[in-house]
Scaffold this motif. Structure first.
Motif, PDB file in Angstrom:
ATOM      1  N   PRO A  79      32.293  57.789  29.211  1.00 40.26           N
ATOM      2  CA  PRO A  79      30.898  57.867  29.670  1.00 40.26           C
ATOM      3  C   PRO A  79      30.646  59.212  30.359  1.00 40.26           C
ATOM      4  O   PRO A  79      31.479  59.695  31.124  1.00 40.26           O
ATOM      5  CB  PRO A  79      30.788  56.705  30.657  1.00 40.26           C
ATOM      6  CG  PRO A  79      31.967  55.825  30.378  1.00 40.26           C
ATOM      7  CD  PRO A  79      33.050  56.737  29.886  1.00 40.26           C
ATOM      8  N   MET A  80      29.476  59.799  30.095  1.00 37.15           N
ATOM      9  CA  MET A  80      29.081  61.060  30.712  1.00 37.15           C
ATOM     10  C   MET A  80      27.673  60.904  31.266  1.00 37.15           C
ATOM     11  O   MET A  80      26.820  60.272  30.650  1.00 37.15           O
ATOM     12  CB  MET A  80      29.119  62.205  29.696  1.00 37.15           C
ATOM     13  CG  MET A  80      30.467  62.426  29.045  1.00 37.15           C
ATOM     14  SD  MET A  80      30.396  63.765  27.824  1.00 37.15           S
ATOM     15  CE  MET A  80      30.054  65.156  28.899  1.00 37.15           C
ATOM     16  N   THR A  81      27.427  61.491  32.419  1.00 37.93           N
ATOM     17  CA  THR A  81      26.118  61.399  33.069  1.00 37.93           C
ATOM     18  C   THR A  81      25.606  62.788  33.404  1.00 37.93           C
ATOM     19  O   THR A  81      26.357  63.619  33.930  1.00 37.93           O
ATOM     20  CB  THR A  81      26.201  60.547  34.344  1.00 37.93           C
ATOM     21  OG1 THR A  81      26.603  59.229  34.006  1.00 37.93           O
ATOM     22  CG2 THR A  81      24.851  60.485  35.043  1.00 37.93           C
ATOM     23  N   ALA A  82      24.332  63.031  33.108  1.00 41.32           N
ATOM     24  CA  ALA A  82      23.664  64.271  33.505  1.00 41.32           C
ATOM     25  C   ALA A  82      22.624  63.938  34.562  1.00 41.32           C
ATOM     26  O   ALA A  82      21.921  62.924  34.465  1.00 41.32           O
ATOM     27  CB  ALA A  82      23.003  64.936  32.311  1.00 41.32           C
ATOM     28  N   SER A  83      22.530  64.775  35.589  1.00 41.20           N
ATOM     29  CA  SER A  83      21.566  64.528  36.658  1.00 41.20           C
ATOM     30  C   SER A  83      21.130  65.850  37.272  1.00 41.20           C
ATOM     31  O   SER A  83      21.848  66.846  37.237  1.00 41.20           O
ATOM     32  CB  SER A  83      22.179  63.633  37.740  1.00 41.20           C
ATOM     33  OG  SER A  83      23.307  64.254  38.323  1.00 41.20           O
ATOM     34  N   LYS A  84      19.913  65.826  37.842  1.00 47.53           N
ATOM     35  CA  LYS A  84      19.395  66.961  38.583  1.00 47.53           C
ATOM     36  C   LYS A  84      18.248  66.468  39.439  1.00 47.53           C
ATOM     37  O   LYS A  84      17.517  65.539  39.052  1.00 47.53           O
ATOM     38  CB  LYS A  84      18.925  68.070  37.635  1.00 47.53           C
ATOM     39  CG  LYS A  84      18.506  69.346  38.375  1.00 47.53           C
ATOM     40  CD  LYS A  84      18.031  70.431  37.426  1.00 47.53           C
ATOM     41  CE  LYS A  84      17.619  71.677  38.209  1.00 47.53           C
ATOM     42  NZ  LYS A  84      17.121  72.755  37.319  1.00 47.53           N
ATOM     43  N   PHE A  85      18.094  67.066  40.597  1.00 45.97           N
ATOM     44  CA  PHE A  85      16.999  66.708  41.484  1.00 45.97           C
ATOM     45  C   PHE A  85      15.669  66.839  40.745  1.00 45.97           C
ATOM     46  O   PHE A  85      15.402  67.840  40.088  1.00 45.97           O
ATOM     47  CB  PHE A  85      17.016  67.614  42.714  1.00 45.97           C
ATOM     48  CG  PHE A  85      15.863  67.374  43.656  1.00 45.97           C
ATOM     49  CD1 PHE A  85      15.896  66.332  44.555  1.00 45.97           C
ATOM     50  CD2 PHE A  85      14.733  68.181  43.615  1.00 45.97           C
ATOM     51  CE1 PHE A  85      14.832  66.102  45.415  1.00 45.97           C
ATOM     52  CE2 PHE A  85      13.667  67.964  44.469  1.00 45.97           C
ATOM     53  CZ  PHE A  85      13.714  66.915  45.369  1.00 45.97           C
ATOM     54  N   GLY A  86      14.846  65.790  40.847  1.00 42.07           N
ATOM     55  CA  GLY A  86      13.566  65.807  40.168  1.00 42.07           C
ATOM     56  C   GLY A  86      13.591  65.217  38.779  1.00 42.07           C
ATOM     57  O   GLY A  86      12.560  65.181  38.100  1.00 42.07           O
TER      58      GLY A  86
ATOM     59  N   PRO B  14      18.426  60.323  35.851  1.00 47.79           N
ATOM     60  CA  PRO B  14      19.720  60.605  35.232  1.00 47.79           C
ATOM     61  C   PRO B  14      19.825  59.999  33.836  1.00 47.79           C
ATOM     62  O   PRO B  14      19.112  59.059  33.479  1.00 47.79           O
ATOM     63  CB  PRO B  14      20.719  59.953  36.188  1.00 47.79           C
ATOM     64  CG  PRO B  14      19.936  58.853  36.836  1.00 47.79           C
ATOM     65  CD  PRO B  14      18.532  59.370  36.966  1.00 47.79           C
ATOM     66  N   SER B  15      20.723  60.562  33.044  1.00 44.32           N
ATOM     67  CA  SER B  15      20.967  60.084  31.689  1.00 44.32           C
ATOM     68  C   SER B  15      22.462  59.866  31.505  1.00 44.32           C
ATOM     69  O   SER B  15      23.273  60.694  31.932  1.00 44.32           O
ATOM     70  CB  SER B  15      20.455  61.102  30.663  1.00 44.32           C
ATOM     71  OG  SER B  15      20.878  60.764  29.351  1.00 44.32           O
ATOM     72  N   THR B  16      22.834  58.753  30.884  1.00 38.45           N
ATOM     73  CA  THR B  16      24.241  58.446  30.636  1.00 38.45           C
ATOM     74  C   THR B  16      24.440  58.141  29.158  1.00 38.45           C
ATOM     75  O   THR B  16      23.640  57.441  28.545  1.00 38.45           O
ATOM     76  CB  THR B  16      24.710  57.252  31.474  1.00 38.45           C
ATOM     77  OG1 THR B  16      24.576  57.555  32.854  1.00 38.45           O
ATOM     78  CG2 THR B  16      26.166  56.930  31.192  1.00 38.45           C
ATOM     79  N   THR B  17      25.489  58.694  28.577  1.00 37.65           N
ATOM     80  CA  THR B  17      25.855  58.391  27.200  1.00 37.65           C
ATOM     81  C   THR B  17      27.367  58.311  27.117  1.00 37.65           C
ATOM     82  O   THR B  17      28.083  58.787  28.004  1.00 37.65           O
ATOM     83  CB  THR B  17      25.326  59.470  26.237  1.00 37.65           C
ATOM     84  OG1 THR B  17      25.510  59.031  24.896  1.00 37.65           O
ATOM     85  CG2 THR B  17      26.056  60.801  26.426  1.00 37.65           C
ATOM     86  N   THR B  18      27.876  57.683  26.060  1.00 35.70           N
ATOM     87  CA  THR B  18      29.315  57.565  25.850  1.00 35.70           C
ATOM     88  C   THR B  18      29.720  58.425  24.667  1.00 35.70           C
ATOM     89  O   THR B  18      29.109  58.340  23.584  1.00 35.70           O
ATOM     90  CB  THR B  18      29.728  56.107  25.608  1.00 35.70           C
ATOM     91  OG1 THR B  18      29.396  55.329  26.761  1.00 35.70           O
ATOM     92  CG2 THR B  18      31.233  56.005  25.359  1.00 35.70           C
ATOM     93  N   VAL B  19      30.726  59.254  24.882  1.00 35.28           N
ATOM     94  CA  VAL B  19      31.189  60.196  23.871  1.00 35.28           C
ATOM     95  C   VAL B  19      32.595  59.805  23.432  1.00 35.28           C
ATOM     96  O   VAL B  19      33.448  59.483  24.276  1.00 35.28           O
ATOM     97  CB  VAL B  19      31.187  61.634  24.423  1.00 35.28           C
ATOM     98  CG1 VAL B  19      31.697  62.609  23.369  1.00 35.28           C
ATOM     99  CG2 VAL B  19      29.795  62.024  24.873  1.00 35.28           C
ATOM    100  N   GLN B  20      32.851  59.823  22.136  1.00 29.42           N
ATOM    101  CA  GLN B  20      34.194  59.561  21.614  1.00 29.42           C
ATOM    102  C   GLN B  20      34.928  60.897  21.544  1.00 29.42           C
ATOM    103  O   GLN B  20      34.745  61.682  20.609  1.00 29.42           O
ATOM    104  CB  GLN B  20      34.121  58.907  20.231  1.00 29.42           C
ATOM    105  CG  GLN B  20      35.436  58.311  19.752  1.00 29.42           C
ATOM    106  CD  GLN B  20      35.879  57.121  20.587  1.00 29.42           C
ATOM    107  OE1 GLN B  20      35.063  56.313  21.018  1.00 29.42           O
ATOM    108  NE2 GLN B  20      37.172  57.000  20.813  1.00 29.42           N
TER     109      GLN B  20
END
Length: 802
Positions: free
Chosen positions: A503-510, A513-519
């Motif tokens: 699982p990977m998560t991207a986030s930034k103030f404002g 967040p987004s989470t996806t799973t990468v093989q």
């Protein structure tokens, strides 16, 4: 680990020294802790890291579990910690704050001086010494096993010390500074009830009795020595601090201030001395144990062959009694820290206490004054050393962990590790954050150094982050197991991860967040795109229905509005995506009720339901606090389809937070300032702390309402109060290029972008976002974080096409 780094400098000298150690000579290795040295100089650090690199604070008790873990009572750290077979350390219980209250799970509850730990059935029992209690970790929670924990207003001390309750439920009995504990196969738990000068037993049914000691004490609370050859319950003990029991039920007691080890026969219940003369000293090795002198023994353990091991604490040695004879096992007798990976008798210890025998017959030692846990290996040993390397690049991996059955080493800056192991063909595991593990079988020969390198597999993830309108997002944080990256100006990032589904998560103030799973492939590369949603904050109006009481030195005078003061919620600044609030050391002299409008200042958190503007949200933010002690409550979110999500949030004590009270995992101090008790009189301690709590909202559903937790304090002394609330709502996709926001991309938009690029005018943040449309990236996202002439030209082309 400092000893391993030192050995890397001279590997040949190490091999020579190890080879010189005879196969029959016990060897000392460090398994947990990196110092610093000194009984009260430890700290808490290293959670989820290799155990040798972690920090302990005066560990006093150790035991092992059937699944191969090592458990530790971290006395001054107020925690129970564990080392798994992977060599990583974790907290099993305790939030580090001295006390007995706290959250609803074992790691969030306060302990106070846990001294000893023992496996009992499916649970882990420990002595919570300052709380005068025995508590048990079971199923992720803590239950009271013995002793009485009450509520004492305005103090952290909540364990009630005393002596009573024999022949009744252990949870109704009083203890007084319980230290060492031990369990047997029948489910009995033995307790060194130190300040009561007794040994007590809790049977499987939960009934407590005294099995040794009559409790005699002088006017200073000291015990004495008497009673050998008679009933154990008629004998005198003097601050016993350790117990152990053999397979026949015979009980061994470290009668610490009597400088003796005593034994209670399971059949006759007669007590005798098996080691120590009663005089302080350190002589007698090689002769009868009863003729030897001890110095405050505080740890006991029994080997499978009946050998009794003694932590002779103030002699800084480990001694053993076998067939009535005593001998030194480890330690020079001089306080210090030295000797890892060498002969145990050449090693230095500092006030060792708790002991435990492993299934292989080795001895684990709580080296209390060195803030470490060490192991004495009795079998034949050899040395394993080498480099831990990247399976793709062959580069060394600093900090990698090499582990086998509780023994572990951390690789130094050059990837070098060294590990002392029993002989044979063990499977040794190497691991590192963002890498997959490598488990290799190696041959270990007595007195020989074996060189073996480990290759750890990994994969490379390359990608970028953009928002839900296709605009690249620079400066976003991308996180995954063991790795973190920040996107560059073009929104791109690269990271190494362990192979498999990650699982990977991207986030930034404002942004939401987004989470996806990468093989992730093994020793290969894979591209990924993460999309975050731009969000804005919505303040939720609250109908205040009660006052928040300020802290008072004279309880009861809060009924007089002219002299009682608190911080009114209507004076708080407007909320943004995350609250932007001032901090001040100056007094805040807003009175309550607010004299200007008579409006009450906050909501009493007690099962209120707050209806919110129905919509999709990414996060909930609250300004809150509790008075006279924090509590944990469940906040429940209800969606339009009647589904709910809940989270346990800490409502911390405003009066004590600034001087060290624990905050919840999603809580921070928003405002810290003085308050006034009377007109013109600032009260600088305790300060008024208003706290920021946050929790996630399901962005895919329409939120309808928020239910606050019920008041959990019973007496009302810990009531929580809510000052303000806001929600991060997920905004609609922006119309990029439409700078003026009129719904159409026109030449006027291009002119505004050109004027901004030339420095003739400045655009607002939303306008800048809409105008940053170039370059267009191959994956379909665009922008570089600024508006330039290329952006103006592209907007002009968009206008002409429209």
């Amino acid at each position: 680990m400092r000893s391993f780094i030192r050995f890397f400098v001279s590997a040949a000298a190490v091999a020579s020294a190890i080879a010189a150690v005879s196969a029959a000579t016990p060897v000392v290795v460090n398994i947990v802790g990196s110092g610093p040295l000194g009984w009260d100089n430890g700290v808490f650090a290293g959670e989820a890291s290799p155990a040798p690199m972690a920090s302990l604070d005066a560990p006093t008790g150790v035991t092992t579990t059937s699944d191969g873990r090592i458990l530790m009572a971290d006395f001054m750290g107020n925690r129970i910690r564990a080392v798994g077979t992977d060599g990583l350390i974790s907290t099993q219980a305790g939030n580090g704050w001295p006390g007995s209250q706290g959250g609803t799970t074992a790691p969030t509850i306060s302990l106070w001086g846990p001294w000893s730990v023992a496996v009992r059935g499916t649970g882990v029992a420990f002595s919570d010494s300052f709380n005068s209690s025995i508590r048990t970790i079971t199923g992720g929670t803590i239950i009271q096993t013995a002793g009485v924990i009450g509520t004492v207003s305005n103090t952290y001390y909540t364990g009630w010390a005393g002596f009573d309750g024999d022949n009744g439920p252990a949870t109704s009995a009083h203890l007084n500074w319980p230290t060492g504990i031990a369990s047997d196969s029948a489910g009995n738990l033995y307790i060194a009830d130190s300040c009561n000068h007794r040994i007590r037993k809790i049977n499987a049914a939960g009934t407590i009795t005294t099995v040794a000691g009559n409790g005699w004490r002088d006017t200073w609370g000291r015990g004495r020595y008497a009673g050998d050859g008679g009933p154990a319950t008629s004998a005198c003990l003097n601050w016993p601090t350790a117990v152990t029991v053999d397979g026949l039920g015979n009980l061994y007691i470290a009668d610490t201030y009597n400088q003796r080890i005593r034994r209670v026969d399971s059949q006759t219940q007669v007590i005798t001395t098996v080691a120590g003369t009663g005089d302080v000293g350190g002589d007698g090795d090689g002769g009868p144990a009863t003729s030897a002198r001890l110095n405050h023994p505080q740890g006991l353990a029994l080997g499978a062959d009946g050998t009794l091991y003694i932590a002779d604490s103030l002699n800084h040695r480990i001694r053993s009694v076998s067939s009535g004879a005593i001998s030194a096992v480890a330690g020079t007798g001089v306080r210090g820290y030295a000797g890892d990976n060498y002969s145990a008798l050449s090693a230095q210890f500092s006030e060792p206490r708790g002991l435990a025998v492993t299934p292989l017959g080795d001895l684990i030692v709580a080296d209390t004054g060195n803030n470490r846990v060490r192991m004495i290996i009795f079998g034949d040993t050899g040395q394993l050393e080498g480099i831990v390397r990247d399976g793709q690049t062959n580069a060394p991996i600093p900090g990698a962990s090499v582990c086998w059955s509780g023994l572990q080493s951390s690789a130094d800056a050059n990837g070098y590790y060294m590990l002392t192991l029993r002989t044979g063909s063990p499977v040794v595991t190497a691991s590192a954050p963002a890498y997959g593990p490598a488990a290799d079988t190696v041959d270990i020969t007595a007195g020989v150094t074996t060189v073996h390198d480990f290759l750890l597999p990994s994969g490379t993830v390359t990608g970028h982050v953009s928002d839900d309108g296709g605009h690249i997002v620079a400066g976003a944080t991308v996180t995954a197991a063991g790795a973190t990256a920040t996107t560059g100006p073009d929104g791109s990032f690269q990271m190494r991860l362990a192979p498999g589904a990650q699982p990977m998560t991207a986030s930034k103030f404002g942004y939401g967040p987004s989470t996806t799973t990468v093989q992730v492939p093994t020793n290969g590369s894979i591209p990924v795109r993460l999309v975050v949603s731009r969000i804005r904050s919505v303040a939720v109006p609250l109908s205040y229905n009660t006052d928040w009481m300020s802290w008072h030195t004279n309880p009861g005078d809060y009924t007089n509005p002219s002299i009682d003061y608190a911080y009114p919620a209507e004076q708080l600044p407007a909320s943004l995506s995350i609250f932007t609030l001032p901090t001040s050391g100056a007094p805040v002299d807003f009175s309550f009720p607010d004299k200007t409008d008579g409006v009450n200042n906050c909501i009493f958190i007690n099962s209120q339901v707050i209806n919110v503007p129905q919509g999709h949200y990414a996060g909930l933010h609250m300004l809150e606090s509790a008075r006279f002690g924090g509590f944990t409550g469940t906040v429940t979110l209800t969606y339009s389809d009647a589904s709910t999500t809940s989270a346990s949030l800490m409502f911390s004590d405003w009066a004590w937070n600034a001087v060290g009270s624990p905050l919840g995992a999603n809580e921070s101090v928003a405002i810290s300032c003085d308050h006034r008790h009377q007109t013109g009189a600032a009260q600088s301690t305790p300060p008024v702390d208003i706290l920021h709590s946050q929790m996630a909202v399901n962005p895919a559903k329409t939120l309808v309402s928020i239910t606050l937790p019920a008041d959990s304090s019973g007496s009302g002394s810990k009531d929580g109060y809510l000052f303000a609330l806001s929600l991060d709502s997920i905004g609609a996709a922006l119309s990029y290029g439409d700078i003026d926001g009129d719904g159409v991309v026109t030449a006027a938009d291009a002119a505004a972008a050109l004027s901004n690029a030339a420095g003739l005018s400045a655009l607002s943040a939303p306008q800048t976002i809409r105008g940053d449309v170039a370059p267009v990236w191959p994956d379909g996202s665009y922008g570089d974080g600024t508006i330039g002439i290329d952006d103006a030209l592209r907007i002009l082309r968009l206008a002409r096409m429209g």
